[in-house]
Write a protein that holds these residues in place. Structure first.
Motif, PDB file in Angstrom:
ATOM      1  N   TYR A  66     -14.715   5.505  -7.146  1.00  0.00           N
ATOM      2  CA  TYR A  66     -13.875   5.690  -8.339  1.00  0.00           C
ATOM      3  C   TYR A  66     -13.507   4.308  -8.864  1.00  0.00           C
ATOM      4  CZ  TYR A  66     -13.200  10.566  -6.903  1.00  0.00           C
ATOM      5  OH  TYR A  66     -13.393  11.886  -6.553  1.00  0.00           O
ATOM      6  N   GLU A  67     -13.692   4.100 -10.167  1.00  0.00           N
ATOM      7  CA  GLU A  67     -13.363   2.798 -10.764  1.00  0.00           C
ATOM      8  C   GLU A  67     -11.879   2.489 -10.662  1.00  0.00           C
ATOM      9  OE1 GLU A  67     -14.478  -0.059 -11.661  1.00  0.00           O
ATOM     10  OE2 GLU A  67     -16.499   0.673 -11.215  1.00  0.00           O
ATOM     11  N   LYS A  68     -11.063   3.496 -11.009  1.00  0.00           N
ATOM     12  CA  LYS A  68      -9.609   3.270 -10.984  1.00  0.00           C
ATOM     13  C   LYS A  68      -8.916   4.417 -10.253  1.00  0.00           C
ATOM     14  CE  LYS A  68      -5.619   2.192 -13.855  1.00  0.00           C
ATOM     15  NZ  LYS A  68      -5.091   1.994 -15.198  1.00  0.00           N
ATOM     16  N   VAL A  69      -8.180   4.078  -9.216  1.00  0.00           N
ATOM     17  CA  VAL A  69      -7.451   5.081  -8.430  1.00  0.00           C
ATOM     18  C   VAL A  69      -5.956   4.852  -8.606  1.00  0.00           C
ATOM     19  CG1 VAL A  69      -6.965   5.969  -6.103  1.00  0.00           C
ATOM     20  CG2 VAL A  69      -9.289   5.255  -6.707  1.00  0.00           C
ATOM     21  N   ALA A  70      -5.216   5.924  -8.932  1.00  0.00           N
ATOM     22  CA  ALA A  70      -3.757   5.834  -9.038  1.00  0.00           C
ATOM     23  C   ALA A  70      -3.129   6.608  -7.888  1.00  0.00           C
ATOM     24  CB  ALA A  70      -3.291   6.414 -10.376  1.00  0.00           C
ATOM     25  N   LEU A  71      -2.309   5.928  -7.107  1.00  0.00           N
ATOM     26  CA  LEU A  71      -1.613   6.563  -5.985  1.00  0.00           C
ATOM     27  C   LEU A  71      -0.173   6.843  -6.403  1.00  0.00           C
ATOM     28  CD1 LEU A  71      -2.866   4.071  -3.236  1.00  0.00           C
ATOM     29  CD2 LEU A  71      -3.759   6.371  -3.681  1.00  0.00           C
ATOM     30  N   ILE A  72       0.215   8.102  -6.374  1.00  0.00           N
ATOM     31  CA  ILE A  72       1.599   8.446  -6.713  1.00  0.00           C
ATOM     32  C   ILE A  72       2.303   8.753  -5.391  1.00  0.00           C
ATOM     33  CG2 ILE A  72       3.111   9.917  -8.090  1.00  0.00           C
ATOM     34  CD1 ILE A  72       1.062   8.172  -9.687  1.00  0.00           C
TER      35      ILE A  72
END
Ligand code: NAP
Length: 316
Positions: A5-11
């Motif tokens: 994945y190019e961009k991963v957002a962790l919440i």
């Protein structure tokens, strides 16, 4: 390994999210990793530890342009975060979660996921009794199960992509439906935690009678059996509130077995006790043979640094 994945957002930036970030970094699975957590202290720690390229004050900002969004917060917080991020999700993105209960997360999150965004719930059977951004480590998921519970009609390519990420972090992936997941976990994780919490409570009552002997002479049985009672209270409150039916079902069965053993002790029925312990010893040994634990003294934990303690079969 190749970027998945190019961009991963962790919440959420606690044990599970920070371990994912370390693992993705170490294995080159993500181009950019960004994150958001509730408190400024946790956000600052994530930057200081360097497992995120950027952190944001809101979840909405963090998910902007992300190809994968991971909800790694307590189960009770999943729904409100889904509402907040929904309008900001990129078309074609995948949203997953790591919650220890699946049906309740699906009920809370799925209705808010916009058309064109894939929601593929998941649960890594890996954890420790530690929490927060400083407790994560890159090898947490190695040789552990990562269960995915994709709803019917999920996009097969999106599922494969997420599976590749989990496997890239060292996990073994299996797919199952959410109710089955919740029943299996009630047996293997949720009820054992409740019993461990209870045993500590009982010992604490007793301590008032025997002074500090319970702690002083805490032998392998009590110590190993109750280690998981140090687990995060918020997480476990949410597990029992959201996996109510399955846990009550298993607790009912547990209570029946306990009464049968109690009767055997009272009647001096050694044959019953011996047969029972022989059967359960064989089961416990087969768990070790399946690679889900070790028979080393203290389960092999003695030599590990505190943050690298990993006993995933009990903390999931
Ligand atoms: P953790 O270490 O306590 O971290 C939770 C994170 O969520 C923290 O960064 C916290 O931020 C953040 N958070 C809480 N409420 C939030 C909100 N409303 N908005 C934004 N961020 C919020 O927990 P964890 O062990 O990583 O567990 C996370 C999830 O993984 C849970 O759903 C749990 O069921 C699941 N899980 C846990 C284990 C385990 O053994 N621990 C194993 C498998 C799955 P602050 O620090 O700022 O409060």
């Amino acid at each position: 390994m190749a970027v998945i994945y190019e961009k991963v957002a962790l919440i959420g930036l606690g044990l599970i999210a920070s371990s994912m970030a370390h693992a993705m970094r170490q294995r080159g699975l993500a181009g950019t990793i960004v994150g958001h957590a509730k408190s400024a202290g946790t956000r600052d720690a994530a930057m200081e530890l360097g497992f995120c390229d950027a952190v944001f004050d809101t979840a909405a900002q963090a998910v902007d342009g992300a190809d994968l969004v991971v909800l790694a917060v307590p189960i009770g917080a999943m729904g409100s975060i889904a509402i907040e991020i929904a309008p900001h999700l990129k078309a074609g993105a995948t949203v997953t979660d790591v919650g220890s209960v699946k049906q309740a997360v699906i009920d809370a999150v799925a209705p808010h996921i916009p058309q064109g965004v894939h929601f593929i719930p998941g649960h890594p059977l890996a954890g420790t009794e530690h929490s927060g951004p400083r407790s994560g480590f890159a090898t947490l998921f190695e040789n552990r199960w990562w269960l995915l519970t994709p709803p019917e009609g999920s996009d097969p390519d999106a599922v494969t992509h997420l599976r590749n990420l989990c496997e890239g972090m060292g996990a073994n992936v299996e797919e199952m439906d959410a109710p089955h997941h919740d029943l299996v976990l009630a047996v293997t994780s949720h009820t054992p935690h409740l019993i461990a919490y209870t045993m500590v409570g009982v010992a604490d009552d007793l301590r008032r009678v025997t002074d500090s002997e319970v702690i002083k002479y805490s032998a392998a049985g009590f110590r190993d059996f109750t280690r998981i009672a140090a687990s995060d209270p918020t997480m476990w409150r949410d597990v029992f509130l959201t996996n109510k039916d399955a846990t009550l079902e298993i607790l009912g069965r547990f209570t029946e077995e306990l009464f049968a053993l109690q009767r055997a002790i009272r009647k001096g029925d050694g044959a019953h006790l011996h047969a029972y312990f022989t059967r359960t010893r064989a089961i416990r040994r087969s768990i070790i043979q399946a690679g889900q634990d070790t028979d080393a003294p203290d389960f092999g934990r003695g030599g590990q640094p505190a943050q690298a303690k990993s006993e995933p079969e009990a903390n999931a």
